[in-house]
Design a protein around this motif. Structure first.
Motif, mmCIF file in Angstrom:
data_model
loop_
_atom_site.group_PDB
_atom_site.id
_atom_site.type_symbol
_atom_site.label_atom_id
_atom_site.label_comp_id
_atom_site.label_asym_id
_atom_site.label_seq_id
_atom_site.Cartn_x
_atom_site.Cartn_y
_atom_site.Cartn_z
ATOM 1 N N GLN A 83 0.829 -1.209 0.000
ATOM 2 C CA GLN A 83 0.000 0.000 0.000
ATOM 3 C C GLN A 83 0.866 1.263 0.000
ATOM 4 O OE1 GLN A 83 -2.777 -0.483 3.230
ATOM 5 N NE2 GLN A 83 -4.066 -1.883 2.062
ATOM 6 N N ALA A 84 1.948 1.250 0.767
ATOM 7 C CA ALA A 84 2.852 2.409 0.810
ATOM 8 C C ALA A 84 3.519 2.614 -0.546
ATOM 9 C CB ALA A 84 3.896 2.217 1.906
ATOM 10 N N LYS A 85 3.942 1.522 -1.172
ATOM 11 C CA LYS A 85 4.574 1.608 -2.492
ATOM 12 C C LYS A 85 3.575 2.112 -3.543
ATOM 13 C CE LYS A 85 7.567 -1.281 -5.354
ATOM 14 N NZ LYS A 85 8.106 -2.621 -5.535
ATOM 15 N N PHE A 86 2.337 1.627 -3.462
ATOM 16 C CA PHE A 86 1.287 2.048 -4.386
ATOM 17 C C PHE A 86 0.977 3.534 -4.193
ATOM 18 C CE2 PHE A 86 -3.380 2.247 -5.392
ATOM 19 C CZ PHE A 86 -3.262 2.050 -6.755
ATOM 20 N N LEU A 87 0.848 3.968 -2.953
ATOM 21 C CA LEU A 87 0.565 5.371 -2.659
ATOM 22 C C LEU A 87 1.678 6.267 -3.193
ATOM 23 C CD1 LEU A 87 -1.158 7.562 -1.348
ATOM 24 C CD2 LEU A 87 -0.005 7.075 0.807
ATOM 25 N N LYS A 88 2.925 5.854 -3.004
ATOM 26 C CA LYS A 88 4.054 6.644 -3.509
ATOM 27 C C LYS A 88 4.016 6.719 -5.037
ATOM 28 C CE LYS A 88 9.049 7.293 -3.501
ATOM 29 N NZ LYS A 88 8.840 8.379 -4.415
ATOM 30 N N LEU A 90 1.428 6.638 -6.926
ATOM 31 C CA LEU A 90 0.360 7.566 -7.308
ATOM 32 C C LEU A 90 0.767 9.012 -7.073
ATOM 33 C CD1 LEU A 90 -2.795 5.748 -5.889
ATOM 34 C CD2 LEU A 90 -1.830 5.623 -8.205
ATOM 35 N N GLN A 91 1.395 9.257 -5.930
ATOM 36 C CA GLN A 91 1.793 10.628 -5.594
ATOM 37 C C GLN A 91 2.884 11.148 -6.528
ATOM 38 O OE1 GLN A 91 2.635 10.000 -1.423
ATOM 39 N NE2 GLN A 91 0.655 10.839 -0.821
ATOM 40 N N ALA A 99 -7.475 9.658 -6.541
ATOM 41 C CA ALA A 99 -7.323 8.234 -6.260
ATOM 42 C C ALA A 99 -8.164 7.927 -5.033
ATOM 43 C CB ALA A 99 -5.852 7.888 -6.011
ATOM 44 N N HIS A 100 -8.968 6.875 -5.145
ATOM 45 C CA HIS A 100 -9.850 6.487 -4.044
ATOM 46 C C HIS A 100 -9.709 4.997 -3.774
ATOM 47 C CE1 HIS A 100 -12.175 10.294 -4.304
ATOM 48 N NE2 HIS A 100 -11.821 10.221 -5.571
ATOM 49 N N ARG A 101 -9.694 4.630 -2.490
ATOM 50 C CA ARG A 101 -9.769 3.225 -2.088
ATOM 51 C C ARG A 101 -11.236 2.916 -1.881
ATOM 52 N NH1 ARG A 101 -9.626 0.477 2.722
ATOM 53 N NH2 ARG A 101 -9.281 2.377 3.905
ATOM 54 N N TYR A 108 -9.428 0.054 -6.002
ATOM 55 C CA TYR A 108 -9.061 1.457 -6.176
ATOM 56 C C TYR A 108 -9.635 1.985 -7.478
ATOM 57 C CZ TYR A 108 -5.571 0.331 -2.651
ATOM 58 O OH TYR A 108 -4.946 -0.087 -1.507
#
Length: 153
Positions: A83-88, A90-91, A99-101, A108
């Protein structure tokens, strides 16, 4: 945090949502108050987080970003590290506007604004090279019927 908002605050917020560049004098005149109380209320709502970042709205198509894709992502990965890697990922990508969970079958949804389908493919290839996803479905928006950041006050 919930903040108590009265009718005058709602009027001020409605005017700001329509055009945040208006002068304090204009806002006060429209809401039927004087400048100092309006300024104090705006300041308090900013401090409370009711009013966030102020910016301008750009016309994406006029700037060459003619394609808007809604990207549905399903993943079998739910660990915090993924999740942290995915969020990074996206950012780090300015083409991701939202982006929405989600709850339900899709994990997503992303709103991605790019120049064209080729540019979307570049985005897609980069994303899947960084994070593993189970399934990606891209839906091209044919026409934007409504877009607003305004809340129904």
């Amino acid at each position: 945090m919930s903040v108590r908002i009265d009718e005058l605050d709602r009027k001020i917020l409605s005017v700001l949502q329509a055009d945040a560049s208006r002068s304090l004098d204009d806002i006060a005149r429209e809401v039927g108050s004087s400048k100092t109380p309006v300024w104090n209320r705006i300041r308090k709502m900013k401090e409370a987080g009711v009013i966030g970042q102020q910016t301008v709205v750009l016309d994406a198509e006029a700037l060459g970003f003619e394609a808007c894709f809604f990207v549905l992502i399903r993943t079998s990965e739910h660990e915090a590290s993924w999740q942290a890697k995915f969020l990074k990922a996206l950012q780090d990508r300015p083409e991701v506007q939202e982006a929405h969970r989600l709850a339900g079958d899709i994990d997503y949804i992303l709103k991605v604004r790019v120049q064209n389908a080729r540019a979307y493919d570049v985005f897609y290839q980069a994303l899947i090279s960084e994070v593993r996803v189970f399934n990606v479905t891209a839906l091209l928006s044919m026409e934007e019927l409504k877009s607003t950041m305004a809340l129904p006050l």
